[in-house]
Design a protein around this motif. Sequence first.
Motif, PDB file in Angstrom:
ATOM      1  N   LYS A 150      -8.770   9.522  14.195  1.00 15.82           N
ATOM      2  CA  LYS A 150     -10.237   9.502  14.265  1.00 15.82           C
ATOM      3  C   LYS A 150     -10.848  10.534  13.333  1.00 15.82           C
ATOM      4  N   ILE A 151     -10.276  11.732  13.327  1.00  8.42           N
ATOM      5  CA  ILE A 151     -10.802  12.778  12.444  1.00  8.42           C
ATOM      6  C   ILE A 151     -10.580  12.397  10.988  1.00  8.42           C
ATOM      7  N   ILE A 152      -9.409  11.839  10.676  1.00 10.14           N
ATOM      8  CA  ILE A 152      -9.111  11.417   9.306  1.00 10.14           C
ATOM      9  C   ILE A 152     -10.130  10.395   8.828  1.00 10.14           C
ATOM     10  N   VAL A 153     -10.401   9.394   9.659  1.00  3.67           N
ATOM     11  CA  VAL A 153     -11.359   8.348   9.278  1.00  3.67           C
ATOM     12  C   VAL A 153     -12.746   8.942   9.050  1.00  3.67           C
ATOM     13  N   THR A 165      -8.484   2.170   2.059  1.00  6.90           N
ATOM     14  CA  THR A 165      -7.517   1.121   2.371  1.00  6.90           C
ATOM     15  C   THR A 165      -6.540   1.579   3.437  1.00  6.90           C
ATOM     16  N   ILE A 166      -6.117   2.831   3.350  1.00  2.54           N
ATOM     17  CA  ILE A 166      -5.185   3.362   4.347  1.00  2.54           C
ATOM     18  C   ILE A 166      -5.854   3.406   5.717  1.00  2.54           C
ATOM     19  N   CYS A 167      -7.106   3.846   5.768  1.00  2.43           N
ATOM     20  CA  CYS A 167      -7.818   3.875   7.059  1.00  2.43           C
ATOM     21  C   CYS A 167      -7.923   2.475   7.638  1.00  2.43           C
ATOM     22  N   TYR A 168      -8.122   1.493   6.779  1.00  6.53           N
ATOM     23  CA  TYR A 168      -8.150   0.112   7.261  1.00  6.53           C
ATOM     24  C   TYR A 168      -6.803  -0.281   7.863  1.00  6.53           C
ATOM     25  N   ILE A 214       0.815  -1.213   0.000  1.00  4.74           N
ATOM     26  CA  ILE A 214       0.000   0.000   0.000  1.00  4.74           C
ATOM     27  C   ILE A 214       0.848   1.263   0.000  1.00  4.74           C
ATOM     28  N   LEU A 215       2.096   1.164   0.488  1.00 12.36           N
ATOM     29  CA  LEU A 215       2.976   2.328   0.578  1.00 12.36           C
ATOM     30  C   LEU A 215       4.043   2.339  -0.506  1.00 12.36           C
ATOM     31  N   ALA A 216       3.962   1.435  -1.459  1.00 12.57           N
ATOM     32  CA  ALA A 216       5.053   1.248  -2.416  1.00 12.57           C
ATOM     33  C   ALA A 216       5.333   2.506  -3.232  1.00 12.57           C
ATOM     34  N   ARG A 252       1.038   9.427   2.701  1.00 12.32           N
ATOM     35  CA  ARG A 252       0.219   8.962   1.582  1.00 12.32           C
ATOM     36  C   ARG A 252      -1.127   9.670   1.560  1.00 12.32           C
ATOM     37  N   ILE A 253      -1.715   9.895   2.720  1.00 15.59           N
ATOM     38  CA  ILE A 253      -2.996  10.607   2.793  1.00 15.59           C
ATOM     39  C   ILE A 253      -2.845  12.021   2.240  1.00 15.59           C
ATOM     40  N   LEU A 254      -1.773  12.697   2.614  1.00 14.83           N
ATOM     41  CA  LEU A 254      -1.530  14.053   2.105  1.00 14.83           C
ATOM     42  C   LEU A 254      -1.421  14.060   0.589  1.00 14.83           C
TER      43      LEU A 254
END
Length: 299
Positions: A264-267, A292-295, A27-29, A223-225
Amino acid sequence: METETTNNESIISFINACNDLVDGKFILADIKISKILKAISQSTEIYNLIAESMINYDFDAEFEKAVVKNEQGVEKFELPEDPEKLIPLVFCLLVEIDSKRINLNDFIKAQFPLVNNQNEEYLAFAKTIIIPFRNAIAEIFGTEVITKIEEKQEIYTNVIDEKIKELNEKVDEETAVEDDYKTVFDETHTTTIISTSSPVIDSLVEIQKRLQEDEEVELLFDRILRLSRILEDKLIFIRNPLKKSNLELILDALFEATQIKNVKIIVALVMALNNFAGNDRHLKQEIRELNTICYNFYE
């Protein structure tokens, strides 16, 4: 390519960037590939080495040569052994993947068809491509390759030594007060108590776990950013002014939540993105990756 000797920190940074990918998750590749390319661009030595190797280089032709068939007729990707051919081939491949001209997932599935799952595909990619690339450049500059596992083991060992020292001091204090138990706390028995004590082992295991997880979590935030910026750029495709305004607000909040690292806020914000634009054809790929990242935060 002549072997050079250097203690340049930029070479070590490149090696560490490669190790990050080898030890990480699929996921981070793409983030880790970007980090490798960034490390190359920040190293004058590696940059010049690769720039020289790229003179009159034909990536498409060399890529075709690297795709070979085994005895069963199944295609697989094999790097050339010659560093002068290996280094530019892998560099160009990483650039193509980073620029999305080559889809990493499609490449791995096509070139490593005999593996059983995504984890094995990722390991095959790391072992077949990243490790030889890392080792070839490290050897040219005479720099020792220390893997992330070895670095973590050294940190872990130091922490263990410190914990044992603290516990030994505590035992010494207790034995000084409890004269009746002086014979119990001899050197051998003390070591046995420390090494088999469940609370101590639990503590050390927890320390090691944190060392391994902290870096992965940081990369998830990065990755989220990156995905948020991509989504922001794609808002030009949203024609409904109210929907676009709402999405802008959610993305602004997602930027801030990521900077303060509030999971929590991100999710919650990703859930809002799903409700507002989860099925939008322009945005759904990035939103799916955010899901997927939140998971992964709760794995």
